[in-house]
Design a protein around this motif. Structure first.
Motif, PDB file in Angstrom:
ATOM      1  N   LEU A  57      -0.032  -7.037  -6.522  1.00 57.07           N
ATOM      2  CA  LEU A  57      -0.994  -7.966  -7.103  1.00 57.07           C
ATOM      3  C   LEU A  57      -1.795  -8.564  -5.960  1.00 57.07           C
ATOM      4  O   LEU A  57      -1.251  -9.300  -5.153  1.00 57.07           O
ATOM      5  CB  LEU A  57      -0.284  -9.067  -7.896  1.00 57.07           C
ATOM      6  CG  LEU A  57      -1.207 -10.066  -8.608  1.00 57.07           C
ATOM      7  CD1 LEU A  57      -2.020  -9.371  -9.706  1.00 57.07           C
ATOM      8  CD2 LEU A  57      -0.407 -11.222  -9.185  1.00 57.07           C
ATOM      9  N   SER A  58      -3.048  -8.198  -5.847  1.00 60.68           N
ATOM     10  CA  SER A  58      -4.026  -8.604  -4.821  1.00 60.68           C
ATOM     11  C   SER A  58      -4.159  -7.503  -3.783  1.00 60.68           C
ATOM     12  O   SER A  58      -3.344  -6.578  -3.727  1.00 60.68           O
ATOM     13  CB  SER A  58      -3.690  -9.937  -4.139  1.00 60.68           C
ATOM     14  OG  SER A  58      -2.891  -9.772  -2.993  1.00 60.68           O
ATOM     15  N   GLY A  59      -5.165  -7.634  -2.959  1.00 59.57           N
ATOM     16  CA  GLY A  59      -5.422  -6.650  -1.915  1.00 59.57           C
ATOM     17  C   GLY A  59      -4.383  -6.657  -0.810  1.00 59.57           C
ATOM     18  O   GLY A  59      -4.220  -5.670  -0.110  1.00 59.57           O
ATOM     19  N   SER A  60      -3.664  -7.772  -0.653  1.00 57.21           N
ATOM     20  CA  SER A  60      -2.627  -7.852   0.369  1.00 57.21           C
ATOM     21  C   SER A  60      -1.770  -9.092   0.158  1.00 57.21           C
ATOM     22  O   SER A  60      -2.291 -10.209   0.154  1.00 57.21           O
ATOM     23  CB  SER A  60      -3.234  -7.904   1.771  1.00 57.21           C
ATOM     24  OG  SER A  60      -2.227  -8.155   2.735  1.00 57.21           O
ATOM     25  N   THR A  61      -0.472  -8.886   0.007  1.00 56.30           N
ATOM     26  CA  THR A  61       0.429 -10.031  -0.107  1.00 56.30           C
ATOM     27  C   THR A  61       0.512 -10.793   1.205  1.00 56.30           C
ATOM     28  O   THR A  61       0.910 -11.947   1.212  1.00 56.30           O
ATOM     29  CB  THR A  61       1.855  -9.600  -0.522  1.00 56.30           C
ATOM     30  OG1 THR A  61       2.358  -8.691   0.446  1.00 56.30           O
ATOM     31  CG2 THR A  61       1.868  -8.985  -1.905  1.00 56.30           C
ATOM     32  N   GLY A  62       0.130 -10.161   2.297  1.00 56.94           N
ATOM     33  CA  GLY A  62       0.164 -10.842   3.588  1.00 56.94           C
ATOM     34  C   GLY A  62      -0.895 -11.920   3.728  1.00 56.94           C
ATOM     35  O   GLY A  62      -0.678 -12.937   4.386  1.00 56.94           O
ATOM     36  N   THR A  63      -2.043 -11.723   3.109  1.00 52.86           N
ATOM     37  CA  THR A  63      -3.151 -12.670   3.282  1.00 52.86           C
ATOM     38  C   THR A  63      -3.453 -13.507   2.048  1.00 52.86           C
ATOM     39  O   THR A  63      -4.195 -14.486   2.155  1.00 52.86           O
ATOM     40  CB  THR A  63      -4.438 -11.929   3.697  1.00 52.86           C
ATOM     41  OG1 THR A  63      -4.743 -10.946   2.697  1.00 52.86           O
ATOM     42  CG2 THR A  63      -4.267 -11.241   5.043  1.00 52.86           C
ATOM     43  N   ASN A  64      -2.924 -13.159   0.886  1.00 47.08           N
ATOM     44  CA  ASN A  64      -3.216 -13.890  -0.348  1.00 47.08           C
ATOM     45  C   ASN A  64      -1.975 -14.584  -0.886  1.00 47.08           C
ATOM     46  O   ASN A  64      -0.886 -14.011  -0.868  1.00 47.08           O
ATOM     47  CB  ASN A  64      -3.765 -12.937  -1.420  1.00 47.08           C
ATOM     48  CG  ASN A  64      -5.098 -12.360  -1.031  1.00 47.08           C
ATOM     49  OD1 ASN A  64      -6.001 -13.073  -0.637  1.00 47.08           O
ATOM     50  ND2 ASN A  64      -5.226 -11.051  -1.125  1.00 47.08           N
ATOM     51  N   ASN A  65      -2.151 -15.795  -1.387  1.00 49.65           N
ATOM     52  CA  ASN A  65      -1.057 -16.535  -2.017  1.00 49.65           C
ATOM     53  C   ASN A  65      -0.951 -16.160  -3.489  1.00 49.65           C
ATOM     54  O   ASN A  65      -1.911 -15.715  -4.102  1.00 49.65           O
ATOM     55  CB  ASN A  65      -1.289 -18.039  -1.885  1.00 49.65           C
ATOM     56  CG  ASN A  65      -1.189 -18.506  -0.449  1.00 49.65           C
ATOM     57  OD1 ASN A  65      -0.504 -17.902   0.369  1.00 49.65           O
ATOM     58  ND2 ASN A  65      -1.872 -19.592  -0.126  1.00 49.65           N
ATOM     59  N   GLY A  66       0.237 -16.366  -4.065  1.00 44.68           N
ATOM     60  CA  GLY A  66       0.438 -16.094  -5.483  1.00 44.68           C
ATOM     61  C   GLY A  66       0.442 -14.614  -5.803  1.00 44.68           C
ATOM     62  O   GLY A  66      -0.226 -14.168  -6.720  1.00 44.68           O
ATOM     63  N   THR A  67       1.217 -13.846  -5.043  1.00 50.04           N
ATOM     64  CA  THR A  67       1.201 -12.384  -5.176  1.00 50.04           C
ATOM     65  C   THR A  67       2.618 -11.814  -5.233  1.00 50.04           C
ATOM     66  O   THR A  67       3.600 -12.512  -5.002  1.00 50.04           O
ATOM     67  CB  THR A  67       0.466 -11.739  -3.985  1.00 50.04           C
ATOM     68  OG1 THR A  67       1.165 -12.071  -2.779  1.00 50.04           O
ATOM     69  CG2 THR A  67      -0.963 -12.216  -3.883  1.00 50.04           C
ATOM     70  N   PHE A  68       2.684 -10.530  -5.509  1.00 48.37           N
ATOM     71  CA  PHE A  68       3.936  -9.776  -5.408  1.00 48.37           C
ATOM     72  C   PHE A  68       3.593  -8.351  -5.034  1.00 48.37           C
ATOM     73  O   PHE A  68       2.453  -7.913  -5.169  1.00 48.37           O
ATOM     74  CB  PHE A  68       4.734  -9.803  -6.727  1.00 48.37           C
ATOM     75  CG  PHE A  68       4.093  -9.036  -7.848  1.00 48.37           C
ATOM     76  CD1 PHE A  68       4.231  -7.662  -7.957  1.00 48.37           C
ATOM     77  CD2 PHE A  68       3.336  -9.693  -8.801  1.00 48.37           C
ATOM     78  CE1 PHE A  68       3.627  -6.958  -8.991  1.00 48.37           C
ATOM     79  CE2 PHE A  68       2.737  -9.002  -9.850  1.00 48.37           C
ATOM     80  CZ  PHE A  68       2.890  -7.635  -9.934  1.00 48.37           C
ATOM     81  N   TYR A  69       4.610  -7.622  -4.532  1.00 40.95           N
ATOM     82  CA  TYR A  69       4.489  -6.177  -4.410  1.00 40.95           C
ATOM     83  C   TYR A  69       5.835  -5.515  -4.583  1.00 40.95           C
ATOM     84  O   TYR A  69       6.883  -6.156  -4.470  1.00 40.95           O
ATOM     85  CB  TYR A  69       3.791  -5.721  -3.145  1.00 40.95           C
ATOM     86  CG  TYR A  69       4.525  -5.794  -1.810  1.00 40.95           C
ATOM     87  CD1 TYR A  69       5.880  -5.615  -1.666  1.00 40.95           C
ATOM     88  CD2 TYR A  69       3.804  -5.998  -0.651  1.00 40.95           C
ATOM     89  CE1 TYR A  69       6.498  -5.646  -0.433  1.00 40.95           C
ATOM     90  CE2 TYR A  69       4.406  -6.031   0.594  1.00 40.95           C
ATOM     91  CZ  TYR A  69       5.764  -5.854   0.690  1.00 40.95           C
ATOM     92  OH  TYR A  69       6.369  -5.889   1.918  1.00 40.95           O
ATOM     93  N   MET A  70       5.772  -4.218  -4.875  1.00 43.66           N
ATOM     94  CA  MET A  70       6.949  -3.361  -4.948  1.00 43.66           C
ATOM     95  C   MET A  70       6.681  -2.190  -4.009  1.00 43.66           C
ATOM     96  O   MET A  70       5.666  -1.504  -4.154  1.00 43.66           O
ATOM     97  CB  MET A  70       7.155  -2.853  -6.374  1.00 43.66           C
ATOM     98  CG  MET A  70       8.356  -1.966  -6.571  1.00 43.66           C
ATOM     99  SD  MET A  70       9.877  -2.858  -6.882  1.00 43.66           S
ATOM    100  CE  MET A  70       9.521  -3.675  -8.427  1.00 43.66           C
TER     101      MET A  70
END
Length: 183
Positions: A57-70
């Motif tokens: 969720l978002s272009g990058s969990t490293g730079t955006n808040n309120g995200t997740f990844y698998m």
């Protein structure tokens, strides 16, 4: 049976990626009213050679808040789920999922009541109650099979996902995992 008529009888329905250039994205999905997330995926991982974004969720969990990844894989024979409010927490499966392998992987995140959990095939593989900061999940595109469609390519078969802006109860999670296992 022809170039425009496909017979799928007896074949599993999935999206197959090549690990080098296959990616998809949705329009922005507004999760700003929730601080909880459940992500259930059916996946066949064909390589453990490099990090692969299954969903982010978002272009990058490293730079955006309120995200997740698998990630599939994370490091070698593992899967990873990351949940992020204003800081991130990663949880990994044990390194017992060497490719090629088919699994149902579930990630659970909660920003307000800190929880980051990864499940594999219906069993909790790792969980953390370390704070992921504050806020809610964001209003971002969902990227499948690559970070922003440009890097960290997933190599495998995708049998679908159920993504809920909530922390589901145990019965709902089990039912979703059973559904992904039978796709």
């Amino acid at each position: 049976t022809t170039s425009t008529n496909y017979d799928t009888v007896g074949f599993p329905l999935y999206l197959k990626t090549n690990g080098t250039s296959s990616a998809m994205a949705t329009y922005s999905i507004n999760f700003t009213s929730t601080a909880a997330m459940t992500v259930v995926t059916g996946v066949r991982k064909l390589s453990d050679a490099a990090l692969g974004i299954l969903a982010e969720l978002s272009g990058s969990t490293g730079t955006n808040n309120g995200t997740f990844y698998m990630l599939a894989p994370a490091t070698g024979a593992t899967y990873q789920f990351r949940s992020k409010g204003t800081t991130n927490v990663d949880v990994n499966t044990p390194a017992t999922y060497a490719s090629p392998i088919t699994n149902v992987i579930t990630g659970i995140g909660n920003i307000t009541s800190p929880e980051t959990t990864i499940r594999a095939n219906g069993t909790i593989a790792a969980t953390s109650s370390v704070s992921v900061g504050t806020g809610t999940y964001g209003n971002y595109p969902l990227y499948l099979f690559a970070r922003s469609g440009t890097s960290l390519w997933f190599n495998g078969q995708f049998y679908g996902a159920i993504i809920c802006g909530a922390t589901e109860d145990a019965n709902q999670i089990t039912q979703a995992e059973i559904g992904r296992a039978h796709v």
